[in-house]
Motif scaffolding. Structure first.
Motif, mmCIF file in Angstrom:
data_model
loop_
_atom_site.group_PDB
_atom_site.id
_atom_site.type_symbol
_atom_site.label_atom_id
_atom_site.label_comp_id
_atom_site.label_asym_id
_atom_site.label_seq_id
_atom_site.Cartn_x
_atom_site.Cartn_y
_atom_site.Cartn_z
ATOM 1 N N ASP A 83 0.814 -1.214 0.000
ATOM 2 C CA ASP A 83 0.000 0.000 0.000
ATOM 3 C C ASP A 83 0.850 1.267 0.000
ATOM 4 O OD1 ASP A 83 -2.463 -1.227 -0.153
ATOM 5 O OD2 ASP A 83 -2.690 -1.405 2.018
ATOM 6 N N CYS A 84 2.019 1.233 0.637
ATOM 7 C CA CYS A 84 2.890 2.423 0.635
ATOM 8 C C CYS A 84 3.255 2.812 -0.792
ATOM 9 C CB CYS A 84 4.167 2.146 1.425
ATOM 10 S SG CYS A 84 3.950 2.048 3.201
ATOM 11 N N ARG A 85 3.633 1.820 -1.572
ATOM 12 C CA ARG A 85 4.044 2.080 -2.949
ATOM 13 C C ARG A 85 2.849 2.415 -3.821
ATOM 14 N NH1 ARG A 85 7.716 -2.158 -6.514
ATOM 15 N NH2 ARG A 85 7.796 -0.925 -8.444
ATOM 16 N N ALA A 86 1.751 1.691 -3.622
ATOM 17 C CA ALA A 86 0.552 1.928 -4.433
ATOM 18 C C ALA A 86 -0.033 3.313 -4.168
ATOM 19 C CB ALA A 86 -0.493 0.855 -4.135
ATOM 20 N N GLY A 137 -0.134 -0.307 7.440
ATOM 21 C CA GLY A 137 0.626 -0.629 6.238
ATOM 22 C C GLY A 137 1.170 0.579 5.513
ATOM 23 N N TYR A 138 0.875 1.786 6.011
ATOM 24 C CA TYR A 138 1.306 3.014 5.333
ATOM 25 C C TYR A 138 2.424 3.718 6.106
ATOM 26 C CZ TYR A 138 -2.760 2.653 2.248
ATOM 27 O OH TYR A 138 -3.683 2.234 1.324
ATOM 28 N N ARG A 139 3.279 2.963 6.761
ATOM 29 C CA ARG A 139 4.387 3.569 7.505
ATOM 30 C C ARG A 139 5.305 4.346 6.558
ATOM 31 N NH1 ARG A 139 6.548 -1.072 11.738
ATOM 32 N NH2 ARG A 139 4.512 -1.591 12.673
ATOM 33 N N GLY A 140 5.762 5.502 7.031
ATOM 34 C CA GLY A 140 6.705 6.297 6.257
ATOM 35 C C GLY A 140 6.078 7.169 5.196
ATOM 36 N N THR A 141 4.754 7.174 5.092
ATOM 37 C CA THR A 141 4.086 7.983 4.069
ATOM 38 C C THR A 141 3.646 9.348 4.587
ATOM 39 O OG1 THR A 141 1.953 6.976 4.624
ATOM 40 C CG2 THR A 141 3.252 5.933 2.873
#
Length: 276
Positions: free
Chosen positions: A156-159, A180-184
């Motif tokens: 999910d981060c990449r998507a 699942g979106y750590r670092g975003t």
């Protein structure tokens, strides 16, 4: 050849679109204003715009092969295929250009099994799927953006970035997401830095509130996937993206209708509430 299913019979509109006849007529008016039914050279469409929209909705709702619903509308399979290809993009959810001050959004990804392996990949659901990033308004629960599909093996981060969902949201102050979106830079739950760490009570309370709010996007997925094409899409290329956007638009119209009925029911006199 006369078809069995037609938009001129209001009883067919609700089961396939989820809209009332009045809302359906408003949708048709909006589509005409957006140029979905231009005057063109050559042979005209064999169906009216109303019947064509109903055919597309019936196809998305049932996910039957076009060879099956086409005779019910009195057209050939090839004509039905052209109608779906033409009207699918026209029904797409228009992008939200601005947001209210202090708007809170929720984002999450969902997998849509897709037959076209050029846009899909083997995913954690053990099928070739595409990952769709869906953003909803936490207050109204309306879909405000749907990213372009990326292969289902993307996290999910990449998507979030590759699909264009991040760009569509822009500089909205608060966007809630899961872990699942750590670092975003999105608002995610508190997590343990190592397995032996215990979260303090206030962080656990924050996580509980976060889960309750974020559940709204899961409810949106459940409603959208009552359209069976999102369970096994046979469309090629951008077809799955157009179906996702079109279903998001119809979902918003249906939800708006339900919310309006609830407000009307709340303000109606007690002896009239059962018939509103």
């Amino acid at each position: 050849m006369a078809g069995v299913i037609t938009a001129s019979e209001p009883s067919w509109i609700g089961p396939f679109t989820g809209l009332s006849p009045r809302q359906f007529n408003k949708l048709i008016t909006a589509l005409r204003r957006e140029g979905a039914d231009p005057v063109r050279k050559g042979r005209p469409w064999s169906l009216t715009l109303e019947d064509r929209v109903l055919l597309v909705a019936a196809y998305w709702r049932t996910n039957l092969t076009l060879r099956q619903p086409a005779p019910l509308f009195g057209v050939s399979k090839s004509a039905a295929n052209r109608i779906v290809a033409h009207l699918g993009p026209a029904l797409a959810l228009p992008p939200r250009r601005r947001f209210r001050k202090n708007t809170v959004l929720i984002v999450d990804g969902t997998l849509v099994p897709t037959r076209d392996r050029a846009v899909a990949a083997s995913s954690k659901n053990y099928r070739y799927s595409t990952n769709h990033q869906v953003v909803i308004d936490a207050d109204t629960r309306l879909v405000v953006a749907v990213g372009r599909p990326v292969p289902g093996n993307r996290n999910d981060c990449r998507a979030w970035e590759e699909s264009g969902a991040k760009t569509a949201v822009g500089t909205t102050p608060t966007v809630i997401a899961d872990g699942g979106y750590r670092g975003t830079g999105l608002t995610i739950p508190h997590y343990r830095r190592h397995k032996n760490e215990e979260l303090p009570a206030w962080k656990e309370d924050h996580n509980a509130s976060h889960r309750k709010v974020r559940a709204r996007v899961e409810h949106t997925f459940a409603r959208m996937k009552s359209w069976k094409i999102l369970r096994d899409c046979r469309l090629r290329g951008d077809g799955v993206h157009h179906a996702m956007l079109g279903i998001a638009r119809l979902h918003n119209l249906t939800l708006t209708r339900r919310q309006a009925n609830e407000q009307l029911n709340q303000h109606a006199p007690a002896h009239l509430r059962d018939i509103v």
